[in-house]
Structures are given as C-alpha cells and as structure tokens.
Enzyme design. Sequence first.
Site, PDB file in Angstrom:
ATOM      1  N   GLY A  44      -4.850  -9.491   3.306  1.00 41.39           N
ATOM      2  CA  GLY A  44      -5.518  -8.494   2.481  1.00 41.39           C
ATOM      3  C   GLY A  44      -4.881  -8.202   1.143  1.00 41.39           C
ATOM      4  N   CYS A  91      11.227  15.002  -8.953  1.00 39.26           N
ATOM      5  CA  CYS A  91      11.337  15.319 -10.364  1.00 39.26           C
ATOM      6  C   CYS A  91      12.332  14.361 -11.009  1.00 39.26           C
ATOM      7  CB  CYS A  91      11.758  16.775 -10.566  1.00 39.26           C
ATOM      8  SG  CYS A  91      13.532  17.063 -10.346  1.00 39.26           S
ATOM      9  N   SER A 128     -10.361  -9.651   7.801  1.00 41.26           N
ATOM     10  CA  SER A 128      -9.383  -9.337   8.851  1.00 41.26           C
ATOM     11  C   SER A 128     -10.016  -8.531   9.975  1.00 41.26           C
ATOM     12  CB  SER A 128      -8.194  -8.578   8.261  1.00 41.26           C
ATOM     13  OG  SER A 128      -8.615  -7.364   7.658  1.00 41.26           O
ATOM     14  N   CYS A 185      15.108  22.727  -9.995  1.00 34.11           N
ATOM     15  CA  CYS A 185      15.754  22.656 -11.308  1.00 34.11           C
ATOM     16  C   CYS A 185      15.981  24.060 -11.873  1.00 34.11           C
ATOM     17  CB  CYS A 185      14.895  21.838 -12.275  1.00 34.11           C
ATOM     18  SG  CYS A 185      14.925  20.053 -11.973  1.00 34.11           S
ATOM     19  N   ASN A 234      -7.300 -13.723   3.601  1.00 35.18           N
ATOM     20  CA  ASN A 234      -7.792 -12.874   2.513  1.00 35.18           C
ATOM     21  C   ASN A 234      -9.159 -13.349   2.064  1.00 35.18           C
ATOM     22  OD1 ASN A 234      -7.038 -10.702   0.444  1.00 35.18           O
ATOM     23  ND2 ASN A 234      -7.741 -12.359  -0.868  1.00 35.18           N
ATOM     24  N   GLY A 254     -11.556 -13.971  -0.952  1.00 31.97           N
ATOM     25  CA  GLY A 254     -11.520 -14.129  -2.391  1.00 31.97           C
ATOM     26  C   GLY A 254     -10.260 -14.797  -2.888  1.00 31.97           C
ATOM     27  N   ASN A 264       0.827  -1.200   0.000  1.00 31.93           N
ATOM     28  CA  ASN A 264       0.000   0.000   0.000  1.00 31.93           C
ATOM     29  C   ASN A 264       0.867   1.258   0.000  1.00 31.93           C
ATOM     30  OD1 ASN A 264      -2.122  -1.770   0.122  1.00 31.93           O
ATOM     31  ND2 ASN A 264      -2.423  -1.543   2.331  1.00 31.93           N
ATOM     32  N   HIS A 308       5.997  -0.714  -2.609  1.00 32.36           N
ATOM     33  CA  HIS A 308       5.634   0.003  -3.827  1.00 32.36           C
ATOM     34  C   HIS A 308       5.696   1.513  -3.649  1.00 32.36           C
ATOM     35  CE1 HIS A 308       3.288  -3.823  -5.169  1.00 32.36           C
ATOM     36  NE2 HIS A 308       4.587  -3.905  -5.411  1.00 32.36           N
TER      37      HIS A 308
END
Length: 361
Positions: A269, A164, A314, A226, A295, A297, A130, A156
Amino acid sequence: MRVSVPGIPQAILSSAGSTKTISPAAAVERIAEFLAPGNAALITGAGVSVDSGIRAYRGKDGRYMNPNYKPIFYHELIDETSKGFAFRQRYWLRSYLGYPPVRDALPNTTHFALAALQYSSSITQLITQNVDGLHHKAFSDVWNVEKMSERILELHGTLHRVHCKFGHTVDRESFQDRLSAANPQWKAFADNIERTGEQPRTNPDGDVALEGVSYNDFVVPECPSCMLEGKRNSIHKPEVIFFGESIPQDVKERSFLDVAKCDRLFIVGTTLATYSAFRLLKHALELKKPVLYLNLGPTRADGITEVEKIELSSSLLLRDVVRALLGTRAQDDFPIHKMLTSGIHNPPDDSDDDRAPRAAG
C-alpha cells in the site's frame, strides 16, 4: 530554500500498466508462500488506510489526487518571522478541523490481517509511513504500548502528539482542547461539522481543504510549559515529519536495522515516492533479500527486476493469506480469529475525486 514534494518519476508513470496480471487465488498462494519462512519485515503506506476512510494523496495512477495541493514545509512551519506565524495559523486551523476524522478512524480488514501476520511472527517488524496510528489500534487488545513500540516503527512520526520548539510534549487531544479554548468561533464551526457530518476533505496527515477562508484570526496558543519557565513561545508542531525535515537519526538507524535483521521484505500500500521509504527497499536489495510488493498502481520501484510485484487490493487478499498460511491456527487461536473477523471496509466514495482544479487552500 528550495524543497520539492516527492513524486514518482515520469518515466515510471508513463509505463504504468506493465505489471503481469495474476488471479486473486494465485496471489494469495504466492504471498503465503513468500511469508511462510517467517521473519519478514513489512513496510506500509497510505494505501493501507484508505479502507478506513482516510484518503490517499495519490490515486491508482500514481499521481497526486489534487495537483494543486501545496503542503506547508518544515522550514515554513518553524519560521520565527511573521511569515512563519501566518503559516502556523494556516496549518493549525486546517489540522484542528482535520484531526478528529483521523483520530476517530477505525482499523480496516487490511490492518487486522497484517496484525495477525505480525502476531503469528510471519512478519517480525512493521515500518509504517502512516501517521494515523491505525496499526497500533489493531493491536490494542493483545499488545501493550511497550510491545507495540518494539515491533512497530512509525517512520514519519505520529499525529497523536505535539511538541513545542523547546521540546515540551503534549498529547494531541490536550492540544486540541487548547486550540478550542483559544478559538471559540472555530470550536463552534467544528461542532457544526460534527452535527452535520459535512467534513471538509481530509488528507492522510490530518490537513483539510478549506477555500475562501481567512486564517488571520486563528490563535495558536502559547506553550504553558514554556510560560512556567519564563519563556513565551507559540511554535508547535505535531510529531510528524514534514516535507523538508530530516527523520531523526535514531529512527533512521532503527529502520535500517529492522530491514537488515529480517530475511525478506514485504511492501504493502505505498508508492515509495518518499526517499526515506524507498531507501529501505534499496537497503534490502543491497543485502540480497527477496522483496514482494503488493500495491495498486505505479510505484517508485517499478522496473527494478529484483522486486516482485502483485497489483491487487490488499483487502481482497490478506485475510485469505493469513488463513492459507496459518491453517487451523487461524480459527483456533482466539486473537488471530478475532483479527480475521474484525475491521471496517469504508473507503472514500469513488466520486470523491479531487482531480478537478481548485484552490490550494
């Protein structure tokens, strides 16, 4: 360049529903038993944040909530041609409007229960896919930034910083202010959203769905750092890993190390549809570590015999897991007691179903 959005293999989706049923009480007992030895690694995904009002990409059947959704890929966002400029206009307008709900979201009961498990060292390392920062918010009263960075890995990245193309970094709130100053008409639109509460559908990465909107007049401001160096540059991206972008080597290495140095792996999850997370499960299995999966599904791990799966919410289980595992400490240890009495439960309305065909935006 051909880059595809990761998903769960069709064979797994077709065989969904084969998980053995278990009562909530039995599930609480099993999870507590699994975590009792301590030193567990934890992987979380978008399902953990749903009760904070942040919609998941996939529904309980493992399929995308909006099959028409077309994310912007990494190579499109950083493209220096006019085509890339248009992609950045689209991305930053939608993200400008979609960031505030993610910024303002509060940790839910699952975030706090997992924080209690980590605070008590039942869980040692947390690896989250997340980008919303809600695991950090759950620890804001008990751990400093350094401690959180040691124990929580954002696989992630995060929405809360922007850089930039030359590496100048700014906090997201300051970048939002730059976007507001450069786009007074969209600032007025955003203010109206805040007044009326009519927020467009927001995805877990802060992107919103907009239909019938032109992005041509949206201004992505140039990087002031910059400009001080005599360069002109308006190519920015949030510190989020986009589809088609590689995870930084140091993050990848640490994720493998976090799994390796723990004795077992708990997954909560997530469908593990992205390979960056699925390979951590494979790594744990190669190291002969026990794996427990919580989880709702289908997931990419379904059918792997070494993986034990519990298919329940959960939010239904984890606070009771903490109480079962820690006994009187759950009541007597003030930070843990506070965590077990904290957290919102505000999932998107069941009617908020995005399966009907619509424009991709």
